[in-house]
Design an enzyme around this catalytic site. Structure first.
Site, PDB file in Angstrom:
ATOM      1  N   LEU A  78     -90.475 -52.608  61.821  1.00 43.51           N
ATOM      2  CA  LEU A  78     -91.261 -51.658  61.035  1.00 43.51           C
ATOM      3  C   LEU A  78     -90.796 -50.220  61.238  1.00 43.51           C
ATOM      4  CD1 LEU A  78     -94.783 -53.185  61.894  1.00 43.51           C
ATOM      5  CD2 LEU A  78     -93.437 -53.605  59.827  1.00 43.51           C
ATOM      6  N   ASP A 117     -79.289 -54.766  65.749  1.00 38.62           N
ATOM      7  CA  ASP A 117     -78.594 -55.823  66.491  1.00 38.62           C
ATOM      8  C   ASP A 117     -79.102 -55.874  67.930  1.00 38.62           C
ATOM      9  OD1 ASP A 117     -77.088 -56.102  64.164  1.00 38.62           O
ATOM     10  OD2 ASP A 117     -75.636 -54.618  64.849  1.00 38.62           O
ATOM     11  N   TYR A 143     -66.225 -48.804  54.374  1.00 41.04           N
ATOM     12  CA  TYR A 143     -65.574 -50.050  54.799  1.00 41.04           C
ATOM     13  C   TYR A 143     -64.167 -50.180  54.213  1.00 41.04           C
ATOM     14  CZ  TYR A 143     -70.335 -51.863  55.755  1.00 41.04           C
ATOM     15  OH  TYR A 143     -71.610 -52.085  56.219  1.00 41.04           O
ATOM     16  N   ALA A 162     -78.913 -50.521  66.062  1.00 39.94           N
ATOM     17  CA  ALA A 162     -80.251 -50.672  66.665  1.00 39.94           C
ATOM     18  C   ALA A 162     -80.861 -52.029  66.309  1.00 39.94           C
ATOM     19  CB  ALA A 162     -81.170 -49.546  66.213  1.00 39.94           C
TER      20      ALA A 162
END
Ligand code: KDG
Length: 327
Positions: free
Chosen positions: A231, A263, A109, A261
């Protein structure tokens, strides 16, 4: 830029410009990079838009070409950006993602003191939420700064006062804050949400190791109406009013990029929650989890956070078994 487009869902949080090496050499040795958009909340905004919802995205961007790129990309995807704010003195954040042949990608970042980290409670406006039914937030933007955390909390409180329902994905990002601070802030936000969407590792981080059923029970006791626990390879399980429902994962042959994924899962789940007037029975819970699992799986099929998210027609064809994943 302030005309009020109708929105079903509002989401607030930092989007960044994402750079990824074009080839296989990794960031250190690659000289060519692709540029695209990333950010958990805007990924959810795009996912919900593809499922036919009207979505407004709010954040602060810099007065720079990267900020312009974020706004035009989201607008191009049909997301309302008319309430987005600019910070005169801080840059739009950038991040780099390195995808390897094994494991999750590594991210770097460049977002400290970014424009979005400058968002503060005094920026929060009722006009952001007027006419909307639902607010979606994550634990990423509260990790950026104390003022950003306070702004998210204020937006959640105002949403509740204005009658919106709220979903919260903890999206724990250990690179952004200390464990102690993350736990304290995330636990304080759970009672403000109606739909809580943790992964199983995040659940353990928040309340310690428990049985899967106890995670559901304990999070429901904190206030949400629905809990959907991801999960991983086991699919997902949802909890409402003393009932639980487990749904097997949607399997895909090759995973290209796992980032985004969760989101896509959130967008799928929230879309069904909204279709059911923000309440759920065990059968709508099953539909929400099934859709969320498919959305999450398809998001892994492309390099990039949101490019692989399907449109409603494609998703329904897949869910009804009329179409196989061809990508
Ligand atoms: O969930 C995907 C996000 O992690 C990605 O888009 C970047 O928002 C991001 C973050 O802060 O990690």
């Amino acid at each position: 830029m302030q005309q009020n487009h109708r929105a079903d869902v509002v989401t607030i949080g930092e989007s960044m410009v994402l750079f990824q090496p074009m080839g296989e050499k990794g960031i250190k040795y690659e000289s060519l990079f692709t540029k695209s958009l990333a950010g958990a909340e805007s990924n959810v905004a795009i996912g919900l838009t593809r499922l036919g919802k009207k979505v407004r995205w709010i954040s602060k961007v810099g007065k720079d070409p990267f900020g312009d790129f974020i706004l035009s990309t989201l607008a191009g995807e049909g997301v309302d950006v008319s309430h987005a704010l600019h910070d005169e003195g801080a840059p739009t954040a950038v991040y780099f993602k390195e995808t390897k042949a094994f494991g999750d990608p590594t991210v770097y970042y460049y977002r400290k003191n970014s424009a979005a980290s400058k968002i503060e409670p005094s920026d929060v406006r009722p006009e952001w939420l007027e006419g909307a039914k639902h607010l979606h937030v994550t634990g990423i933007t509260p990790a950026l700064s104390e003022n950003a955390a306070a702004a998210i909390q204020k937006t959640m409180e105002l949403s509740r006062e204005m009658g919106l329902t709220i979903s919260l994905d903890p999206n724990l990002r250990r690179k952004l804050w200390s464990e102690e601070q993350a736990r304290k802030v995330l636990l304080s936000l759970i009672p403000l949400c109606d739909v809580f969407l943790p992964g199983v590792e995040e659940a353990e981080f928040l309340i310690g190791k428990q049985s899967i059923e106890d995670y559901g029970k304990q999070f429901l006791e904190m206030g949400p109406k629905v809990v959907a626990l991801k999960l991983g390879a086991e699919g997902s399980i949802g909890f409402i009013d003393g009932n639980s429902m487990k749904v097997a994962p949607y399997s895909v042959q090759h995973v290209i990029d796992t980032v985004g994924a969760g989101d896509a899962f959130a967008a799928g789940f929230v879309s069904v929650f909204l279709d059911n007037q923000s309440s759920m029975t065990t059968s709508s819970l099953e539909k929400a989890l099934t859709r969320a699992n498919i959305m999450g799986a398809l998001a892994t099929q492309f390099k990039g956070d949101w490019e692989g998210i399907p449109a409603l027609e494609e998703l329904e064809a897949i869910a009804s078994g009329k179409m196989e994943v061809k990508r």
